[in-house]
Design an enzyme around this catalytic site. Sequence first.
Site, PDB file in Angstrom:
ATOM      1  N   CYS A  11       0.851  -1.188   0.000  1.00  0.00           N
ATOM      2  CA  CYS A  11       0.000   0.000   0.000  1.00  0.00           C
ATOM      3  C   CYS A  11       0.891   1.243   0.000  1.00  0.00           C
ATOM      4  CB  CYS A  11      -0.916   0.000   1.235  1.00  0.00           C
ATOM      5  SG  CYS A  11      -1.939   1.484   1.379  1.00  0.00           S
ATOM      6  N   CYS A 182      -2.611  36.948   5.186  1.00  0.00           N
ATOM      7  CA  CYS A 182      -1.780  37.505   4.134  1.00  0.00           C
ATOM      8  C   CYS A 182      -2.509  37.476   2.804  1.00  0.00           C
ATOM      9  CB  CYS A 182      -0.467  36.738   4.034  1.00  0.00           C
ATOM     10  SG  CYS A 182      -0.641  35.036   3.465  1.00  0.00           S
ATOM     11  N   CYS A 187      -6.815  28.354  -2.908  1.00  0.00           N
ATOM     12  CA  CYS A 187      -8.189  27.917  -3.118  1.00  0.00           C
ATOM     13  C   CYS A 187      -8.341  26.481  -2.624  1.00  0.00           C
ATOM     14  CB  CYS A 187      -8.553  28.017  -4.595  1.00  0.00           C
ATOM     15  SG  CYS A 187     -10.219  27.435  -4.988  1.00  0.00           S
ATOM     16  N   CYS A 216       1.679  45.345  -6.260  1.00  0.00           N
ATOM     17  CA  CYS A 216       1.437  44.612  -5.010  1.00  0.00           C
ATOM     18  C   CYS A 216       2.651  44.629  -4.085  1.00  0.00           C
ATOM     19  CB  CYS A 216       1.041  43.167  -5.320  1.00  0.00           C
ATOM     20  SG  CYS A 216      -0.452  42.993  -6.317  1.00  0.00           S
TER      21      CYS A 216
END
Length: 291
Positions: A11, A182, A187, A216
């Site tokens: 496994c 921050c 996502c 930015c």
Amino acid sequence: MDPHTTDAVHCKLCLSDCPAPETSRLRSCGCVFCTQCLRQYVQLAIQDGAGAPITCPDLACKHPGPLLDSEIASFAPSDQVELYRRLKFERGVQLDPSKAWCPALDCQAVCSVMPNAEGRAVPVPCPACHTVFCCSCREPWEDRHACSQQQPLVVSLPSSDTEATIKQCPKCGVYIERNQGCAQMLCKSCKHTFCWYCLQNLDGDIFLRHYDKGPCRNKLGHSRASVMWNRTQVAGILVGVTIIVVVTSPLLLLASPCILCCVCKPCHRKKGEKKKKKKMTKEQKPPDSVA
């Protein structure tokens, strides 16, 4: 040869050999894992996946198709299966541009949303509560409605005074709310990393160089010392891995003949057969006659 050894399956989740009856084979790709490992994997994927498809846990799988609903039901309890179905349905509505939830707070209906041929906003009636709202901004539709946006959410520029607290993932379109933290966003639906302000892709920016220049700059949300410490840790990990590879490569090359010889079963089998033949020859040899 021990029959139990031939029936053992390795496994890749728990990195151990287990009996074949205690394993399960995924139908989409044919990979085999411990049944207990698959139970834990599926239940964690339901809790953290936000309705995303659950695929084979082996990252090297060549056909990582999604698990069937029947497989998920066999590896998770009924309450988690019901939770996954609900999250999967909600995610499907979020990703489908032709569908939307009714904006009324006490209504959970799914409405068909489609702008007209010119791309302009049109009224959308809810089939359940009959609320009429704009297909673009989701605001109540009134006479002479002036839609302020063509998309459900407009990305505010980093230089603007008011910053939106909810935006859509630039890859999958799922709504994401940022309360604090921050500006580097991950996502949970598609695992895409991006900048909250300009939505630029940050999947390969492990040193966060995006926030060193441009619009930015210095908007990451961490102190300069914290950013430098993060880069030092990443650099240290890369250097450490490189040193380990450089140091162990010659040792592995020198030891490879010995390793191959130790694991080579035909060699052991031939040596064993030679020993048996010598022993049988000595037993069958007649004793020397005495004059």
